[in-house]
Design an enzyme around this catalytic site. Structure first.
Site, PDB file in Angstrom:
ATOM      1  N   GLY A   1      -1.903 -23.304  10.150  1.00 37.12           N
ATOM      2  CA  GLY A   1      -1.717 -23.455  11.582  1.00 37.12           C
ATOM      3  C   GLY A   1      -2.138 -22.227  12.361  1.00 37.12           C
ATOM      4  O   GLY A   1      -2.015 -21.093  11.879  1.00 37.12           O
ATOM      5  N   ILE A   2      -2.667 -22.446  13.558  1.00 35.27           N
ATOM      6  CA  ILE A   2      -2.988 -21.342  14.466  1.00 35.27           C
ATOM      7  C   ILE A   2      -1.720 -21.038  15.249  1.00 35.27           C
ATOM      8  O   ILE A   2      -1.263 -21.851  16.047  1.00 35.27           O
ATOM      9  CB  ILE A   2      -4.147 -21.716  15.395  1.00 35.27           C
ATOM     10  CG1 ILE A   2      -5.381 -22.062  14.572  1.00 35.27           C
ATOM     11  CG2 ILE A   2      -4.458 -20.577  16.370  1.00 35.27           C
ATOM     12  CD1 ILE A   2      -6.520 -22.654  15.374  1.00 35.27           C
ATOM     13  N   HIS A   3      -1.147 -19.870  15.011  1.00 36.84           N
ATOM     14  CA  HIS A   3       0.195 -19.557  15.501  1.00 36.84           C
ATOM     15  C   HIS A   3       0.126 -18.482  16.576  1.00 36.84           C
ATOM     16  O   HIS A   3      -0.620 -17.514  16.442  1.00 36.84           O
ATOM     17  CB  HIS A   3       1.040 -19.059  14.323  1.00 36.84           C
ATOM     18  CG  HIS A   3       2.469 -18.811  14.668  1.00 36.84           C
ATOM     19  ND1 HIS A   3       3.359 -19.830  14.910  1.00 36.84           N
ATOM     20  CD2 HIS A   3       3.151 -17.651  14.815  1.00 36.84           C
ATOM     21  CE1 HIS A   3       4.546 -19.304  15.173  1.00 36.84           C
ATOM     22  NE2 HIS A   3       4.439 -17.981  15.131  1.00 36.84           N
ATOM     23  N   PRO A   4       0.885 -18.623  17.653  1.00 41.40           N
ATOM     24  CA  PRO A   4       1.742 -19.756  18.017  1.00 41.40           C
ATOM     25  C   PRO A   4       1.014 -20.727  18.955  1.00 41.40           C
ATOM     26  O   PRO A   4       0.551 -20.336  20.012  1.00 41.40           O
ATOM     27  CB  PRO A   4       2.905 -19.080  18.732  1.00 41.40           C
ATOM     28  CG  PRO A   4       2.271 -17.879  19.385  1.00 41.40           C
ATOM     29  CD  PRO A   4       1.105 -17.464  18.521  1.00 41.40           C
TER      30      PRO A   4
ATOM     31  N   GLU B   1      -0.190 -26.563  16.084  1.00 37.96           N
ATOM     32  CA  GLU B   1       0.120 -26.195  14.694  1.00 37.96           C
ATOM     33  C   GLU B   1       1.266 -27.024  14.117  1.00 37.96           C
ATOM     34  O   GLU B   1       1.409 -27.121  12.894  1.00 37.96           O
ATOM     35  CB  GLU B   1       0.471 -24.720  14.596  1.00 37.96           C
ATOM     36  CG  GLU B   1       1.801 -24.353  15.232  1.00 37.96           C
ATOM     37  CD  GLU B   1       2.189 -22.896  14.997  1.00 37.96           C
ATOM     38  OE1 GLU B   1       2.078 -22.442  13.840  1.00 37.96           O
ATOM     39  OE2 GLU B   1       2.582 -22.237  15.967  1.00 37.96           O
TER      40      GLU B   1
END
Length: 576
Positions: A549-552, A556
């Site tokens: 996931g691309i956080h934040p 995601e």
């Protein structure tokens, strides 16, 4: 209807031999078939000469319309009227581009001499290769693509003013009174929310912040005006003739165009595309057209609507109510039955609940029966009387504006379709078409919202609707994963923990392929667009789980889904 060797025409005669009126009606219908088809063959299914002619056209790759006289109820009378028209009593009886070829021998002679090929190419008899009726998204795309392919094309587009007198320019509903102004007004509401959030992020301002409706609408209408001009320029660059006139069929291949001054001009074309779209429906009660507005009027309304009653529970109703409340107006939604009929009801109720938490009032199980003007003004005052759908109870309330959003009707009933025999669904006004958007009249096609059995949305949403249909009608093959989530941007501001929602639907029998995708939260359209491409490529639950996931971000959350709906486990989020 089918491709070569030919389409089998059906003709149910009203009993041509019984009266001169019935005979004349049959004559007109036969002339309609001759006028309306590039190749028209009157045949008998057992006739070897007819079979030879059909095989000839099939070998040439030419589609033809065929009426088998031995397979219709009144074939003898049909043949008799044909003999009056052509002075030929035998079959096959053949017409090419309205020219009577004769029978089998003459058709083969014409083929050998080259005359048949010349007649088949005789489309230059028409003013245009294609006339598109309607200048919305579908019509413009069709017209421009045809022009790129070298065809001579015209677009007829005319907006009949709403009962309140509102009309607009080229581009159709989406550009003028739909998606574009709706999203811009929604953005205005989001900016208001951002101002409220700003204090909690340390921004201090003492002056009173207020919203000015007129400034917003002027800016939005200026932008829409630039889009209208852009469409006109694009048509001009592609040599598409644009005529701001109302199109109405007067006979086969011929249309009458009437401009704002009432001046009439006729044009002919080899083919037509109907792209007339839809317009908002009215209630049919006292005072609705006189005093209510619709989405046709809202986005260019010259004054702030004030205290507003929105009638309806469609996505148009909820979207409009949402941004009106977002800019600070007192908004009530009157709902006859359920929210967002035809949509995922779990998502629909979450949307309704969220709106209620943010100040939108709901009057459920009521319908208006009277709208009465108490005061004129900008806005004025209207009294609305409504009746319960579950009993005798009635209620009254006063509003400044009543916005109707109860559905839309197809613009197909006043364009002369009956004069050329195009069938429509009499109840809905929608047009049945085959797999290639062809109506029952072979040279007339239709696209967009007026099609029967098609979703009234943009192409991306149509694809989403297909996936939704699979979930709704093949439920036992699918598994649903879901969760609530809290966008990081909302945490410091203290906004609405555990109201945003994510859900996917997987086909258990197809490697848990993702066939449905739902998200309720910020930037939902942007999030969905990316996942839509992944779904087209065969996205599976395992691939989602394997993705970092691309956080934040909000998106995601789809890489961390673990809980199935069937498990009944708690889906509230307690951390990031």
């Amino acid at each position: 209807m089918s491709s070569p060797p030919g389409r089998r025409a059906r003709l149910s005669s009203p009993g041509a031999g019984r009266s001169s009126a019935a005979r004349e009606a049959l004559r007109r219908r036969l002339l309609g078939l001759i006028e309306g088809n590039r190749v028209m063959i009157f045949s008998k299914s057992y006739c070897p000469h007819s079979t030879r002619v059909k095989e000839l056209f099939s070998s040439l790759g030419v589609a033809c319309n065929i009426l088998e006289l031995d397979q219709v109820d009144d074939g003898a009378n049909v043949q008799e009227v044909l003999s009056e028209i052509t002075n030929q009593r035998t079959v096959p009886n053949i017409f090419v581009n309205k020219v009577h070829m004769g029978g089998c021998d003459r058709t083969f002679q014409a083929h050998q001499s080259g005359l048949l090929q010349k007649l088949l190419q005789e489309d230059s008899a028409y003013d245009y290769d294609l006339i598109v009726i309607g200048g919305g998204s579908g019509g413009l795309a069709c017209a421009q693509e045809a022009a790129i392919l070298g065809k001579k094309v015209m677009v007829l587009d005319f907006v009949v003013p709403s009962p309140q007198g509102t009309s607009w320019g080229l581009g159709g509903t989406c550009v003028n009174v739909g998606c574009i102004p709706k999203k811009l007004m929604h953005q205005a509401a989001l900016l208001g929310q951002a101002l409220r959030d700003a204090r909690k992020f340390g921004w201090e301002y003492s002056q009173q912040v207020k919203h000015t409706w007129e400034t917003m609408t002027e800016a939005i209408q200026n932008h829409i005006g630039s889009l209208n001009w852009g469409y006109r320029l694009s048509l001009r660059e592609k040599a598409v003739a644009y005529v701001n006139s109302y199109g109405e069929f007067v006979e086969h291949h011929k249309i009458k165009a009437t401009n704002r001054k009432g001046q009439e001009t006729c044009y002919t074309a080899a083919k037509f595309v109907l792209a007339t779209g839809q317009r908002p429906r009215y209630l049919g009660i006292q005072g609705d057209k006189e005093y209510c507005i619709t989405s046709d009027d809202l986005f260019s309304l010259p004054y702030c609507p004030g205290k507003t009653l929105v009638v309806g529970a469609s996505y148009v109703a909820l979207e409009c109510a949402g941004f009106l409340a977002g800019i600070g107006l007192d908004v009530t939604i009157m709902v006859r039955s359920i929210l967002l009929r035809g949509f995922d009801q779990e998502m629909a109720e979450k949307v309704g609940s969220y709106m209620e938490q943010h100040g939108v009032k709901f009057l459920r199980k009521f319908v208006p029966v009277l709208v009465q003007q108490l005061e004129k003004g900008s806005p004025g005052k209207l009294k609305v009387v409504a009746k319960s759908t579950e009993g005798p109870e009635t209620i009254e309330e006063i509003y400044n504006t009543v916005l109707l959003a109860i559905g839309r009707d197809s613009c197909t009933r006043k364009i002369g379709l009956e004069k050329i025999g195009v069938k429509i669904n009499e109840k809905s006004g929608k047009i049945p078409v085959n797999d290639v958007e062809q109506t029952n009249v072979p040279y007339v096609y239709a696209v967009g919202d007026i099609l029967e059995g098609k979703l009234e949305l943009t192409p991306v949403a149509i694809q989403a609707g297909k996936l939704l249909a699979r979930r709704l009608f093949a439920g036992r093959l699918e598994k649903v994963y879901h969760t609530l989530f809290w966008p990081l941007e909302w945490t410091v501001a203290g906004r609405d923990n555990n109201t945003c929602y994510a859900k996917i639907i997987c086909n258990k029998l197809d490697n848990y392929r993702v066939i449905g995708f739902h998200v309720l939260g910020p930037n939902a359209g942007e999030v969905t667009q990316g996942f839509a491409a992944a779904m087209k490529c065969g996205l599976t639950k395992q691939l989602l789980d394997d993705t970092i996931g691309i956080h934040p971000t909000c998106g995601e959350v789809f890489t961390t889904l673990e809980i199935t709906k069937s498990s009944g486990l708690d889906i509230t989020q307690k951390g990031c």
